[in-house]
Design an enzyme around this catalytic site. Structure first.
Site, PDB file in Angstrom:
ATOM      1  N   SER A 321     -20.125   4.563   4.538  1.00  0.00           N
ATOM      2  CA  SER A 321     -19.289   3.922   3.708  1.00  0.00           C
ATOM      3  C   SER A 321     -19.562   2.548   3.034  1.00  0.00           C
ATOM      4  O   SER A 321     -19.678   2.354   1.696  1.00  0.00           O
ATOM      5  CB  SER A 321     -18.035   3.679   3.961  1.00  0.00           C
ATOM      6  OG  SER A 321     -17.435   4.638   4.759  1.00  0.00           O
ATOM      7  N   HIS A 364      -3.560   6.817   4.834  1.00  0.00           N
ATOM      8  CA  HIS A 364      -3.864   4.880   3.587  1.00  0.00           C
ATOM      9  C   HIS A 364      -2.539   5.431   2.821  1.00  0.00           C
ATOM     10  O   HIS A 364      -2.753   4.300   2.387  1.00  0.00           O
ATOM     11  CB  HIS A 364      -4.753   4.755   3.579  1.00  0.00           C
ATOM     12  CG  HIS A 364      -6.466   3.716   3.876  1.00  0.00           C
ATOM     13  ND1 HIS A 364      -7.060   5.232   4.987  1.00  0.00           N
ATOM     14  CD2 HIS A 364      -6.377   2.905   4.478  1.00  0.00           C
ATOM     15  CE1 HIS A 364      -8.134   4.488   5.362  1.00  0.00           C
ATOM     16  NE2 HIS A 364      -7.162   3.541   5.195  1.00  0.00           N
ATOM     17  N   CYS A 377     -11.311   4.612   2.378  1.00  0.00           N
ATOM     18  CA  CYS A 377     -10.586   5.651   2.675  1.00  0.00           C
ATOM     19  C   CYS A 377     -11.024   6.636   2.516  1.00  0.00           C
ATOM     20  O   CYS A 377     -11.662   6.874   0.863  1.00  0.00           O
ATOM     21  CB  CYS A 377      -9.237   5.754   1.921  1.00  0.00           C
ATOM     22  SG  CYS A 377      -8.230   7.034   1.656  1.00  0.00           S
TER      23      CYS A 377
END
Length: 640
Positions: A321, A364, A377
């Site tokens: 991420s 989310h 997310c």
């Protein structure tokens, strides 16, 4: 008949006679001068095989940090050598010498091999790094050790040991494989046991650090015995090299990562100076200079934490991420999203009969750019990557310093991998798929980057400029030229939107527990967790196995990138902990501490940490290995 008058000597004849006598006199004087006064000099020149030239090894240049703290220096090295033509029976002399100083079987075999392959008059080093007491005993036994010479030379030493081993590297004797790689080897490389750089800066800046050899003219007998020294021309020492590293920060980073297989790269975003480049665990380069033992070598090779690997520049990892800011900037630049656009996250994205999951099982909900970064997310980035496409993402990644081999004087600097459609068609003979784009969006799949590249990416996002990493600050006392980085040409509004999302990560989102409390040093970052194993549908059905329940080498990598201060960036960092688990729980706290040390110029005050963590931070400091005293600033190098 009267007698003929006697011949008359004319003035002209007298003058000619005088000239002839003068010429003869000069020739006679010159012949005497050549035959008597300069006889010895010209006799030796006429007998060239009695004049021998020997090379004098040059003093190697030192390596220091940015403030002059020595990282690689030369120390006096007492050693003993043997000259075959003087020894007569080398094996017997080595046996006698072995009763005075320790000579193991391996050293004896190596010495005899070198003695046999070199000229009879060339000294071969038998043992190095002797004590003065060893030298004294050898000198006292000189009458029974013909051909044995105790002398002093120079040996490389690394004062900070394992803290800088991966960057500085080490030197070792020239091998035949080393010579085979060089088209026209410098004659000094053929001196027995002459040392050259083997790894790190020592290797990549060998020509700068080595210097030029001097020469020694000696008279030798027909048998090769040295009679006397005729002349000496000193060589040119190697140039000193000053690196951009900060010794204190480098050592702190290594101590902070103690017990982990980890790496941290810290860059000054104002000029690209690499102030820390730490790979843990480290190794002691002095062990290689002195001759590493078999047991120590095997322990380094067998250690699953890979202490010999320079993870910061040679390690290529899925960025996870931490790659999401790149995807966001690519999408903003392509116009496929706007900061306020929302994507719904239900916990997974369906693609055909396959589900691509978000890390949060229940999802989310409705997510915009800021929240997508703050909460990391995955579903948001599946959709954004699908809309934007691989080529646009790869182009932005390269613009931000990923997928590119940065020019540093270090071996094995990886280029990583930022794949696009053409790459897959050429290397895999397959077309790019939507699933590939989904994986690309969260920094998985084919994507690979090193901690150095991720630090460069963070620096470029922080500044909006083409920050280029540099490791060398000065050569020979002269600062290298520096040009301020140029603008990346990105829309300032796009950069601000991504920076704002990264600020939310550290101060509201996944890295909240690793925030900086001091308002003057607030941090913006991005957590990352990259999988190293495939999670099957069956495992998801029964519940994904937690990292701590897996064998160490099957756990996820933990990553974190950041820059600080947020409002006026000075440093950027990339941190990875191999198989550490979650980036927010493992990598972010380490990176936060290293960043604070850089910003404070030393151990930060406890007030820089959140109030609820100050007690635990104090306890953590007490558990950390003690810092070794920094050596004094570099001065003149020792010369034999």
């Amino acid at each position: 008949m009267s007698a003929a008058p006697p011949p008359r000597i004319t003035r002209r004849a007298l003058m000619l006679l005088g000239v002839q006598l003068g010429v003869v006199g000069v020739l006679g004087w010159r012949m005497r001068d050549l035959q008597v006064r300069q006889h010895e000099h010209y006799a030796m020149l006429a007998d060239e095989n009695r004049i021998n030239l020997r090379l004098i090894p040059p003093a190697r240049g030192t390596i220091t940090d940015r403030a002059g703290v020595p990282l690689a220096i030369n120390r006096r090295n007492y050693r003993v050598s043997l000259v075959r033509e003087q020894a007569g029976d080398p094996p017997a002399i080595l046996d006698r010498l072995g009763r005075i100083i320790p000579i193991d079987a391996e050293t004896r075999e190596r010495a005899l091999r070198e003695i046999a392959t070199h000229s009879a008059f060339v000294p071969v080093v038998i043992a190095e790094h002797l004590t003065w007491e060893d030298v004294a005993r050898i000198s006292a036994n000189a009458p029974v050790l013909p051909g044995v010479v105790a002398e002093v030379g120079l040996s490389r030493s690394y004062p900070l040991g394992r803290d800088t081993g991966h960057v500085v590297g080490y030197v070792g004797p020239v091998s035949e494989s080393d010579l085979a790689k060089i088209e026209d080897p410098d004659p000094v490389l053929r001196i027995p046991r002459f040392q050259i750089g083997k790894t790190g800066v020592e290797q990549r800046m060998e020509d700068t650090l080595r210097g030029e050899a001097g020469t020694l003219r000696i008279e030798v007998s027909a048998a090769g015995r040295v009679m006397r020294e005729l002349g000496r021309a000193e060589g040119t020492p190697g140039q000193d090299v000053a690196l951009t590293l900060d010794e204190g920060l480098q050592s702190y980073a290594m101590r902070r990562m103690e017990g982990e297989s980890a790496a941290a790269a810290v860059i000054d975003v104002t000029n690209g100076d690499i102030v820390a480049l730490a790979s843990a665990p480290g190794f002691d380069p002095n062990s290689f200079v002195f001759g590493i033992g078999v047991a120590e070598w095997n322990s380094l090779l067998e250690d699953e934490y890979r202490p010999l690997a320079a993870k910061t520049v040679a390690g290529a990892y899925p960025p996870g991420s931490t790659f999401k800011p790149v995807v966001a900037l690519a999408a903003l630049a392509a116009g496929t999203i706007a900061p306020g656009d929302r994507v719904h996250c239900a916990g997974f994205t369906q693609l055909g009969n396959r589900r691509f999951h978000c890390w949060k099982h229940g999802g989310h909900g409705s997510v915009d750019l800021r929240k997508s970064l703050s909460q990391s997310c995955d579903c948001y980035y599946y959709e954004v990557a699908r809309r934007t496409g691989a080529d646009a993402i790869a182009a932005m990644a390269r613009r931000l310093g990923l997928g590119y081999r940065h020019d540093l004087p270090l071996p094995a600097v990886t280029a990583g991998l930022m794949p696009d459609r053409a790459w897959k068609a050429e290397t895999r003979k397959e077309s790019w798929t939507v699933g590939d784009s989904f994986n690309y969006g969260i920094g998985q799949g084919y994507t690979l980057a090193s901690p150095l590249q991720l630090a460069v990416m963070a620096a470029r996002v922080a500044t909006g400029t083409e920050v280029a990493p540099r490791l060398v600050r000065a050569i020979g006392g002269v600062d290298l030229p520096f040009e301020p980085p140029k603008s990346l040409g990105l829309d300032p509004r796009h950069l601000e939107a991504v920076r704002n999302g990264m600020f939310a990560v550290s101060n509201e989102g996944t890295a909240y527990r690793s925030r900086i409390a001091d308002p003057a040093m607030l941090m913006a970052g991005k957590t990352g967790t990259s999988q190293v194993r495939v999670i099957t549908a069956a495992e998801r059905a029964r519940g994904v196995t937690k990292n701590e329940q897996l064998p160490w080498n099957r756990r996820d990598h933990a990553l974190f990138i950041a820059f600080a201060p947020y409002d006026k960036p000075r440093y950027a960092i990339a941190q990875i902990v191999e198989h550490g688990g979650g980036g927010s729980a493992v990598a972010a706290p380490i990176a936060r501490d290293i960043l604070l040390y850089a910003l404070c110029g030393g151990e930060p005050p406890l007030e820089a940490y959140p109030p609820e963590q100050r007690k635990s931070i104090g306890e953590q400091r007490a558990r950390m290995p003690a810092a070794e005293a920094a050596p004094p600033a570099a001065g003149t190098r020792d010369r034999a």
